[in-house]
Design a protein around this motif. Structure first.
Motif, PDB file in Angstrom:
ATOM      1  N   ARG A   1     -41.421  75.891 -59.697  1.00  0.00           N
ATOM      2  CA  ARG A   1     -40.035  76.187 -60.083  1.00  0.00           C
ATOM      3  C   ARG A   1     -39.959  77.483 -60.883  1.00  0.00           C
ATOM      4  O   ARG A   1     -39.090  78.332 -60.647  1.00  0.00           O
TER       5      ARG A   1
ATOM      6  N   SER B   1     -31.473  74.884 -62.780  1.00  0.00           N
ATOM      7  CA  SER B   1     -32.041  73.595 -62.418  1.00  0.00           C
ATOM      8  C   SER B   1     -31.673  72.599 -63.515  1.00  0.00           C
ATOM      9  O   SER B   1     -30.863  72.889 -64.385  1.00  0.00           O
TER      10      SER B   1
ATOM     11  N   PRO C   1     -35.750  70.678 -57.754  1.00  0.00           N
ATOM     12  CA  PRO C   1     -37.156  70.352 -57.496  1.00  0.00           C
ATOM     13  C   PRO C   1     -37.284  68.927 -56.967  1.00  0.00           C
ATOM     14  O   PRO C   1     -36.350  68.127 -57.073  1.00  0.00           O
TER      15      PRO C   1
END
Length: 437
Positions: free
Chosen positions: A103, A128, A172
């Motif tokens: 990530r 995220s 993710p």
């Protein structure tokens, strides 16, 4: 002397697609192998380009390759069951570390670049977070998957809010539970849930395979879900998983899913900005129509309604009754199969009509087909001079409330309908005023 540039012709021809994609929501799944250090830069640059062209992007990334390598290096061998790892605490520590590293690498690539790089001067907010809610896989066939999980839901409103703020959302392959735990989740399943819940215009899957092929080895450009599923088997591994995800997403309302290969450096842009594309597109649009029911639909209607009648959600209707009322029904037909229906019973003396028998086949729920049926019934009611619709329900109160119906008393029903109201069912009464056409 010819001074023309092929690039200029391509750029001119792509202008139609640039305009068509602006403001659209794309969910892009890239498997971990396509994000290895030596491969990730061109893919992420293309995603950044899409973002600058106004595409609302949700990037879901896999990390299977990175995790397996790290587990092997640590000499950790998780047990496999039903195609998934049994994830204990030791394995989960490694999984979290590898996913976090990947990530960060993606976010670094999406950051403003140097003056001689493609992303120079492009500022992208890559966001995220805890946007995927999970639940444990639990115990299956006596095996406890421990920290192995599955998607419970994605936080649709939060993701939409981020997209509205021109952020690129990164998901993710992890999910968060209501009890504060983190679970290992399959990236393809996250991509499907995200695409369906966001009603994405496209789900784009970049895996090992370029797409699906016919018996002669020719690439198949466009398929329905039924056609696509007949071309793979469980032994096809990742491709079978991707086809399953694509077909399920199509049946749940995602208009187009594209199967591409990360091996082709130009696959993403070539698929989106050229007429023929370079992969396989699976679409729900090909064999579906909304129309008035016919006598030869009776058998299909009975098959559609029977499970709901057995569960007490709908009042049982005999074949004779369906034949008598067939002109009151509209149906959604897909490839010769009735997958949805609704009926309009008119009460002209009260200037209202009853919306009845709204049903969608179990394999095709989670899309907008119920809303499509309602819109058609409303259109027909207005054309008949009716001023409001009413409905009776025992199970689906919230669906009607979400579609602007309001609760009402039994006295709000027309006298004829009130006289045959079934007190034992104790159905809720809902009313909706119809706006003038």
């Amino acid at each position: 002397m010819d001074t023309s540039f092929p690039f200029a012709d391509w750029f001119r021809s792509s202008s139609t697609y640039i305009d068509a994609h602006r403001g659209r929501t794309f969910v892009v799944l890239i498997e971990g192998e396509g994000l290895e250090a030596e491969r990730r830069a061109p893919l992420i640059q293309d995603l950044a380009l899409l973002h600058t062209l106004g595409v609302r992007l949700v990037l879901v990334f896999g990390a299977r390759t990175q995790v397996r390598r790290a587990l092997a290096q640590a000499r950790v061998e998780p047990r496999r069951h039903q195609g998934r790892f049994v994830v204990d605490e030791q394995a989960m520590t490694i999984i979290e570390r590898e996913i976090s590293a990947l990530r960060l690498a993606i976010e670094a690539r999406l950051s403003p670049g140097l003056s001689n790089t493609p992303l120079h001067g492009v500022e992208i907010n890559a966001i995220s977070g805890n946007l995927v809610m999970a639940r444990p896989l639990g115990i299956r066939e006596g095996v406890d998957f421990l920290r192995g999980g599955e998607v419970r839901r994605v936080r649709t409103a939060a993701i939409r809010n981020l997209l509205d703020q021109r952020s690129l959302v990164v998901l993710p392959p992890l999910g968060y539970s209501s009890t504060g735990e983190v679970f290992d989740i399959d990236a393809a399943d996250i991509a499907r849930h995200a695409a369906v819940s966001l009603v994405a215009d496209k789900l784009i899957i970049l895996g090992h395979a370029r797409g699906l092929y016919d018996a002669q080895g020719g690439l198949l450009r466009q398929l329905s879900p039924g056609e696509a599923q007949g071309l793979v088997c469980d032994d096809d591994g990742e491709l079978a998983e991707h086809v399953h995800i694509a077909c399920t997403a199509a049946r749940q309302g995602v208009a187009r899913t594209h199967l591409l290969s990360w091996r082709d450096r130009d696959a993403l842009l070539a698929e989106l900005f050229t007429r023929d594309g370079v992969g396989t597109m699976i679409t729900r649009e090909r064999y579906e129509q909304l129309r008035t029911a016919r006598i030869d639909d009776i058998g299909g209607l009975q098959e559609l309604l029977r499970p709901l009648e057995e569960r007490g959600m709908l009042v049982a209707r005999s074949r004779e009754r369906l034949e008598q009322e067939i002109d009151d029904y509209v149906v959604i037909e897909r490839d010769g199969m009735v997958i949805g229906c609704a009926a309009l019973y008119a009460y002209p003396e009260a200037a209202c009509g009853e919306l009845a028998c709204v049903a969608v086949h179990g394999s095709y729920r989670g899309s907008d087909r119920g809303s499509t049926l309602l819109a058609e019934v409303e259109k027909r009611a207005r054309a008949a001079g009716l001023e409001q619709l009413f409905a009776l329900t025992t199970h689906t109160l919230h669906w009607f409330l979400e579609h602007d119906f309001t609760l009402a008393d039994l006295e709000a029903l027309p006298r004829r309908r009130r006289e045959c109201y079934n007190l034992q069912r104790n159905s809720r009464v809902l009313i909706k005023a119809l706006a003038a056409a």
